[in-house]
Design an enzyme around this catalytic site. Sequence first.
Site, PDB file in Angstrom:
ATOM      1  N   ARG A   1      41.710 -92.140   8.868  1.00 22.56           N
ATOM      2  CA  ARG A   1      42.256 -92.637  10.126  1.00 22.56           C
ATOM      3  C   ARG A   1      42.772 -91.475  10.980  1.00 22.56           C
ATOM      4  O   ARG A   1      43.346 -90.515  10.468  1.00 22.56           O
ATOM      5  CB  ARG A   1      43.406 -93.595   9.827  1.00 22.56           C
ATOM      6  CG  ARG A   1      44.035 -94.285  11.046  1.00 22.56           C
ATOM      7  CD  ARG A   1      43.057 -95.184  11.736  1.00 22.56           C
ATOM      8  NE  ARG A   1      43.734 -96.185  12.582  1.00 22.56           N
ATOM      9  CZ  ARG A   1      43.132 -96.858  13.541  1.00 22.56           C
ATOM     10  NH1 ARG A   1      41.836 -96.664  13.774  1.00 22.56           N
ATOM     11  NH2 ARG A   1      43.790 -97.760  14.250  1.00 22.56           N
TER      12      ARG A   1
ATOM     13  N   THR B   1      33.527-101.388  16.106  1.00 21.31           N
ATOM     14  CA  THR B   1      33.405-100.513  14.943  1.00 21.31           C
ATOM     15  C   THR B   1      32.044-100.779  14.316  1.00 21.31           C
ATOM     16  O   THR B   1      31.241-101.531  14.859  1.00 21.31           O
ATOM     17  CB  THR B   1      34.526-100.803  13.925  1.00 21.31           C
ATOM     18  OG1 THR B   1      34.473-102.199  13.595  1.00 21.31           O
ATOM     19  CG2 THR B   1      35.891-100.508  14.484  1.00 21.31           C
TER      20      THR B   1
ATOM     21  N   SER C   1      45.463-100.417  11.807  1.00 21.02           N
ATOM     22  CA  SER C   1      44.069-100.822  11.951  1.00 21.02           C
ATOM     23  C   SER C   1      43.867-102.168  11.273  1.00 21.02           C
ATOM     24  O   SER C   1      44.692-102.598  10.460  1.00 21.02           O
ATOM     25  CB  SER C   1      43.154 -99.779  11.301  1.00 21.02           C
ATOM     26  OG  SER C   1      41.827-100.248  11.190  1.00 21.02           O
TER      27      SER C   1
ATOM     28  N   GLY D   1      37.573-105.206  15.467  1.00 23.37           N
ATOM     29  CA  GLY D   1      38.994-105.101  15.755  1.00 23.37           C
ATOM     30  C   GLY D   1      39.803-106.038  14.882  1.00 23.37           C
ATOM     31  O   GLY D   1      39.576-106.142  13.667  1.00 23.37           O
TER      32      GLY D   1
END
Length: 610
Positions: free
Chosen positions: A115, A416, A479, A501
């Site tokens: 991350r 993503t 996240s 998301g």
Amino acid sequence: MSRPPRRRPAIFSISLFTGLATGLALLAPGRVAAAPAAPPAPVATGWGGAVATVDADASRTAIEVLRSGGNAMDAAVAAVATLGVTEPYVAALGGGGFLLHYDARTGRVQTVDGRETAPAKMGERSFVDPATGRAIPFEEAVTSGLSVGVPGTLAQWDLALRRFGSRPLGTLLKPAIGVAERGFTVDQEFHDQTAVNAARFRDIVPTRRLFLPGGAPPPVGSTFRNPDLARTYRTLAERGPDWLYGGGLGREVVAAVRRPPVDPAATRRVRPGLLAEGDLARYRALSRPPTRVRYRGLEVYGMAPPSSGGSTVGEVLNILAGLPRPGADPVPALHRYLEASRLAYADRGRYIGDPAYVDVPLRELLSPGFAAERRCLVTGRAAASPVPPGSPDGRYAGCPVPAAAGRPLTAEGPQTTHLVVADRWGNVVSYTVTIEQFGGSGITVPGRGFLLNNELTDFTLEPTPGDPNLPAPGKRPRSSMAPTIVLRDGRPWLALGSPGGSTIITTVLQILLNRIDLGMDLPAAVAAPRATQRNTPQTLAELAFIERYGAGLRALGHDLAVFPGPPAGQIGAAAALEFLRPGLVQAVAEPVRRHGGSARVVHPVVGPAR
């Protein structure tokens, strides 16, 4: 990073057939490389290794690595590097991600946290406009240097390959270099993602030059090449990760963030960022213990904070474990799934952040006692959101009424990508990677061929007392990425994940429930219509879900509306695999969402699997 290959014990082989489950035959075409390749298929069964991704080039890369003797981690890294070419708006050197790895030699599930982190100069008011005292507009925050966190992908690759890989990074970058040089054929998905970003891409000079050749999105059917990225990958293969985290590439990234290369004629305000070379030098990918819960006799592993994926998936499963098992009518089961999700998202918003900065009560959030307290709030009627969080304090009795106020859902970019890989030795990787929004910050590093992330907009932008997700120096934003591995009798059974998301969590949950509780096979579980309840007043869903279950759920008090996207009406784009039995695995990608994914195996079995 050169080192001798790690040999894996021959635990079992993987075998499977190629074919489509009933109802999955109508596919939109996926991306096809300029080099000859078989068309992508959403389901494959075979032995020797398996992969599922959103992209035919990435899946082919992974299979080539597996065929040549590489292991699952080698194949995963090579595939993500290829996605950096063919899916540059969601996967790139300028981003980060989370992965789970099952090691067949030890029987352990381990994680690597890549991350992004906030710069040392970032504080909780960095996104606040001094003139108004309020957070700057979200879209203005996204397209800026201010949104760019320290990229973690390259450090994650380095740590993952040193711990679990068998090949050096330079070797694994070669397939992606080939795709970048020869190009790939633009499909509708790539065109549409470019078109969505065209206005802001035009304002940033290197981004416009790369992604808007001739001033417009590349047409479907044209060949897109990225020689800048090919050169970047070649130099990276020679110089290694230090080129970014203490060398010339890092200096170029910092320059692009602090002085965004905006067209002087543009009227868009693109704020400079706070990133410094020292921030890159301090960055480390981390290995964290995974989350683990038991559900219906299975062990479900996920990603720990700062991801909320593992904790929220685990809490929902813990709540559902004590409720009646589904019967013939799926509506009561879906109602309970939505209500358990509503409660768990309330707890996610209140308690989950970077554990280096906030005290995350992870053990209690996943405890049976806390699940029992939350479970007693699941009734036969839909609750009104936002519901308040519970109290994971270790003192559990009865059905207490939470005293705190509920919190609204904060913004989180849905763009993503996810992939899953298994090798012939039985190692498994479940990997979610991102640069946040489609196109990230919109800033391309000049001459380097990749976009930078906007992950720092995952922080809560406006200071709120007690919020665990406020910006801070070096902090990792919360996240929802939820790479997941499920063991049955101590051996891998499922691996899955999705983009989306904050809808990632509900997508993973719904696939698990479809497969475990509702009796669907994995292709059907992935293809089934979805709904997401994230402690919001409305439950958002795909149209097919509303058409199928809407009447029954509305009778229980649910307010349903079509998910607005992006993409409109579609939730997630999952990739999954299932070990059907020892020596037999099934890889499953999306048949339709985001124009379909790609599943492949090393040695396909033609005809029904036996």
